[in-house]
Each structure stands twice: as structure tokens, then as C-alpha cells.
Write a protein that holds these residues in place. Structure first.
Motif, PDB file in Angstrom:
ATOM      1  N   LEU A 226     -52.989   0.522   9.964  1.00 39.19           N
ATOM      2  CA  LEU A 226     -51.707   0.256  10.619  1.00 39.19           C
ATOM      3  C   LEU A 226     -51.181  -1.137  10.298  1.00 39.19           C
ATOM      4  CD1 LEU A 226     -52.081   1.833  14.195  1.00 39.19           C
ATOM      5  CD2 LEU A 226     -50.588   2.597  12.327  1.00 39.19           C
ATOM      6  N   THR A 227     -52.082  -2.102  10.046  1.00 39.62           N
ATOM      7  CA  THR A 227     -51.619  -3.461   9.718  1.00 39.62           C
ATOM      8  C   THR A 227     -50.832  -3.477   8.409  1.00 39.62           C
ATOM      9  OG1 THR A 227     -53.635  -4.059   8.494  1.00 39.62           O
ATOM     10  CG2 THR A 227     -53.602  -4.528  10.864  1.00 39.62           C
ATOM     11  N   LEU A 228     -51.054  -2.468   7.565  1.00 35.58           N
ATOM     12  CA  LEU A 228     -50.344  -2.414   6.288  1.00 35.58           C
ATOM     13  C   LEU A 228     -48.845  -2.169   6.498  1.00 35.58           C
ATOM     14  CD1 LEU A 228     -52.859  -0.249   4.212  1.00 35.58           C
ATOM     15  CD2 LEU A 228     -52.719  -2.740   4.369  1.00 35.58           C
ATOM     16  N   ILE A 229     -48.484  -1.519   7.624  1.00 32.06           N
ATOM     17  CA  ILE A 229     -47.075  -1.202   7.881  1.00 32.06           C
ATOM     18  C   ILE A 229     -46.244  -2.465   8.125  1.00 32.06           C
ATOM     19  CG2 ILE A 229     -45.466   0.020   9.408  1.00 32.06           C
ATOM     20  CD1 ILE A 229     -47.666   2.124   9.821  1.00 32.06           C
ATOM     21  N   PRO A 230     -46.617  -3.317   9.131  1.00 35.57           N
ATOM     22  CA  PRO A 230     -45.824  -4.548   9.310  1.00 35.57           C
ATOM     23  C   PRO A 230     -45.921  -5.484   8.104  1.00 35.57           C
ATOM     24  CG  PRO A 230     -47.770  -4.584  10.715  1.00 35.57           C
ATOM     25  CD  PRO A 230     -47.648  -3.191  10.174  1.00 35.57           C
ATOM     26  N   VAL A 235     -42.665  -7.906   3.752  1.00 32.72           N
ATOM     27  CA  VAL A 235     -42.493  -8.224   2.341  1.00 32.72           C
ATOM     28  C   VAL A 235     -41.222  -7.609   1.769  1.00 32.72           C
ATOM     29  CG1 VAL A 235     -43.456  -7.818   0.035  1.00 32.72           C
ATOM     30  CG2 VAL A 235     -44.946  -8.606   1.879  1.00 32.72           C
ATOM     31  N   THR A 236     -40.909  -6.385   2.192  1.00 33.72           N
ATOM     32  CA  THR A 236     -39.813  -5.634   1.570  1.00 33.72           C
ATOM     33  C   THR A 236     -38.489  -5.684   2.329  1.00 33.72           C
ATOM     34  OG1 THR A 236     -40.513  -3.587   2.683  1.00 33.72           O
ATOM     35  CG2 THR A 236     -41.435  -4.042   0.487  1.00 33.72           C
ATOM     36  N   SER A 237     -38.530  -5.852   3.643  1.00 33.23           N
ATOM     37  CA  SER A 237     -37.309  -5.724   4.441  1.00 33.23           C
ATOM     38  C   SER A 237     -36.794  -7.028   5.037  1.00 33.23           C
ATOM     39  CB  SER A 237     -37.536  -4.713   5.582  1.00 33.23           C
ATOM     40  OG  SER A 237     -37.924  -3.455   5.066  1.00 33.23           O
ATOM     41  N   PHE A 238     -37.597  -8.091   4.970  1.00 31.92           N
ATOM     42  CA  PHE A 238     -37.192  -9.358   5.574  1.00 31.92           C
ATOM     43  C   PHE A 238     -37.403 -10.495   4.589  1.00 31.92           C
ATOM     44  CE2 PHE A 238     -38.626  -6.588   9.047  1.00 31.92           C
ATOM     45  CZ  PHE A 238     -37.488  -6.572   9.841  1.00 31.92           C
ATOM     46  N   VAL A 240     -39.081 -13.652   3.826  1.00 35.87           N
ATOM     47  CA  VAL A 240     -40.226 -14.445   4.266  1.00 35.87           C
ATOM     48  C   VAL A 240     -40.631 -15.484   3.210  1.00 35.87           C
ATOM     49  CG1 VAL A 240     -41.168 -12.702   5.824  1.00 35.87           C
ATOM     50  CG2 VAL A 240     -41.833 -12.687   3.404  1.00 35.87           C
ATOM     51  N   GLY A 241     -39.773 -15.709   2.227  1.00 37.70           N
ATOM     52  CA  GLY A 241     -40.053 -16.704   1.199  1.00 37.70           C
ATOM     53  C   GLY A 241     -41.351 -16.415   0.462  1.00 37.70           C
ATOM     54  N   TYR A 242     -42.097 -17.489   0.199  1.00 39.18           N
ATOM     55  CA  TYR A 242     -43.372 -17.334  -0.500  1.00 39.18           C
ATOM     56  C   TYR A 242     -44.488 -16.808   0.402  1.00 39.18           C
ATOM     57  CZ  TYR A 242     -41.417 -19.783  -4.503  1.00 39.18           C
ATOM     58  OH  TYR A 242     -40.655 -20.124  -5.596  1.00 39.18           O
ATOM     59  N   MET A 243     -44.168 -16.575   1.679  1.00 40.43           N
ATOM     60  CA  MET A 243     -45.187 -16.020   2.575  1.00 40.43           C
ATOM     61  C   MET A 243     -45.535 -14.585   2.185  1.00 40.43           C
ATOM     62  SD  MET A 243     -45.282 -15.995   6.765  1.00 40.43           S
ATOM     63  CE  MET A 243     -46.843 -15.815   7.614  1.00 40.43           C
TER      64      MET A 243
END
Length: 302
Positions: A226-230, A235-238, A240-243
Motif C-alpha cells: 500500500l505504501t507504493l500507492i502514495p 512522484v507522478t501527480s504532484f 515534489v522536486g528532487y524528492m
């Protein structure tokens, strides 16, 4: 050269620092400030955030309440920890149970005092938070899954205090919170595997004690997936820069974690898994800086 009395005082201070897990509290304080600068209030100049007396009061109230929570948790878990963590427990015992309780009540009072500087609602918030920590340590900790869920919720509650202060309701904040919540929940469940011996001896009804290690591993594996979802959403929808590098690394590390989980069968193995999750949490705090490397430099002087 220090004398025996000074040495004993230093050992007691070290013992108290161990009980309240001072290193964890400093990480939480840093995380609250970094989250404020980069996620919750990115439009406010850094110096205004760092020198905001109300934010300082909220962070201080959080840190003090967490410290008192570690004390009451240590108080109730004294016999169990003697089995699970004998070396640490012997250090912790340099501070008496009576002194721990006195310190617990003093810290709770100070936490509410800091909260009162912000508002009456802050006083209510932290009073309920303090009660929640006590109720968890006294009762809920021994209830399968409920104890883990409540513990993870209490761990991220201080961040919601800052969130309520800034009143920022952007979806990215909740996705970050979900990721952190899942990682902490998994860590709590791994700790149950790690501490099975003491939990069984003290009649703690944790998932591995009641339902067995296999069931516990299945639940942990599901939560790990489930952690893979957020992570993927951030990574894809927000933005977050180099994070994004941190979240990609986390996705890979969680897959390795699941594989190693099913190969684990001893306290040493579970301790390693626990440390992997702790590493993810701590590195995640510092990775907030990667959201925009130039952001702080530009905002300090604006």
C-alpha cells in the motif's frame, strides 16, 4: 576528572534522555519545521516561519507531549522491556518510577502551557493528545491491530497541529501524511514481531502473539504494498522536486523489505527490518529539502 556524584548525575541525565528518546524528538521538531517551510506554508518567508512564536509554541507543546508520552509508555512497559531490551532497561532504571511519573505530569503541564499561548483550541487539542497517549499506553496497546493503528495515528498527530495552524488543505499534504502513516504503522507491527517474547510473557495481545507470525507478515506485506500507492502518486501527480528520488528509492526498498520479511525468523532479523523503516522515516525528513533546493535560499531574504 569528574567525581562519583557527578558521574551518577550524568548517568541519570543520560537515562532520562534514553527514556524520552530525545533523538526522536529532535527529528520530529526538525520535521515539523521543514514541513512548514516546504509543504504547509511555501509562500511564507523562511525567517517568518523560523521566528513565528505561535509555531514555536505548537512545536514545543508537541515535543514536550511526546516526551511525556515516552515516559508513561516506559512506565507501563517496564517489565516487558526488561525482557525485550535488558541493556536499555537497566540504563532507564537509573531514574526511579516515582521520578518518571513526576516528570510526566510536569511535562504535560508545560505542554498545555505552551498550547495556551496559541489558543484555547490548541489547549483542547493537546489535552486530548496527552489523554490519547495515556489511554493507548494503559489500555489500547494490548489490543491487536487497534494498538498499532492508534500508535501510528498518535505519531503523526503533531503534524496535524501544524497543519491546522496553517489551514492548508492541499491534497499533496494528505498524500504525504498517508505515506508517513503507513510506514509508521508497518514499523509498529514489526516491533511486535521483534518483541514477541516479552509480549507473550506480559500477556500483550499483539497480532503475532494472538494470530501468529505468518498472519502478521501477511498484514505487514499488504501494508508495505500500500505504501507504493502514495509514493507513486507523489512522484507522478504532484510537484515534489528532487524528492522524487527519495520516493523511487522507497518503492525499491519496500520491495526488498517484503522479501527479507518473509526470510526473517529471529529478533535480530526483525530489528534489522525495524532499522530499515527508521532509516526511511529519518531520511524522508531530510529529503524534504529536495523539494526545492533553491527555495530556502531565495525565501530567506524575501
Amino acid at each position: 576528572m569528574i567525581n562519583r556524584k557527578q558521574k551518577l548525575l550524568l548517568l541519570k541525565l543520560l537515562s532520562l534522555f534514553s527514556v524520552v528518546r530525545g533523538y526522536n524528538i529532535w527529528v520530529i521538531v526538525l520535521a515539523q519545521y521543514l514541513a512548514s517551510i516546504y509543504i504547509l506554508a511555501p509562500e511564507i518567508p523562511v525567517r517568518h516561519i523560523l521566528f513565528d512564536p505561535y509555531l514555536f509554541a505548537i512545536v514545543s507543546a508537541s515535543a514536550i507531549a511526546i516526551a511525556s508520552g515516552y515516559i508513561i509508555n516506559s512506565f507501563y512497559d517496564a517489565e516487558k522491556d526488561l525482557i525485550n531490551r535488558p541493556t536499555k532497561t537497566m540504563l532507564d532504571k537509573l531514574v526511579s518510577q516515582r521520578f518518571k511519573l513526576t516528570t510526566y505530569f510536569v511535562l504535560n503541564f508545560l505542554s498545555v502551557i505552551f498550547a495556551s499561548y496559541v489558543s484555547f483550541r490548541a489547549v483542547v487539542f493537546f489535552s486530548l493528545y496527552i489523554f490519547g497517549i495515556w489511554f493507548y499506553s494503559h489500555k489500547l496497546k494490548k489490543v491487536p491491530f487497534v494498538g498499532n493503528f492508534v500508535s501510528a495515528t498518535l505519531a503523526i498527530t503533531p503534524f496535524f497541529a501544524v497543519f491546522l495552524y496553517y489551514k492548508n488543505v492541499q491534497p499533496v499534504i494528505f498524500v504525504h501524511a498517508l505515506f508517513l502513516f503507513l510506514i509508521i504503522l508497518i514499523r509498529e507491527m514489526v516491533k511486535d514481531l521483534e518483541n514477541m517474547k516479552g509480549d507473550m510473557a506480559q500477556n500483550y495481545k499483539t497480532i503475532p502473539v494472538v494470530y501468529g507470525e505468518r498472519t502478521s507478515k501477511i498484514v505487514i506485506s499488504l501494508l508495505s504494498f500500500l505504501t507504493l500507492i502514495p509514493s507513486y502518486l507523489l512522484v507522478t501527480s504532484f510537484e515534489v522536486g528532487y524528492m522524487y528520488l527519495f520516493f523511487y528509492a522507497c518503492m525499491l526498498l519496500m520491495l526488498v523489505f517484503i522479501v527479507f520479511l518473509w526470510k526473517s525468523s529471529s529478533k535480530v532479523h526483525y530489528l534489522l527490518l525495524h532499522n530499515i523503516l527508521k532509516f526511511i522515516i529519518v531520511s524522508g525528513v531530510f529529503s524534504i529539502l529536495l523539494i526545492d533546493v533553491d527555495l530556502v535560499l531565495n525565501r530567506i531574504y524575501n
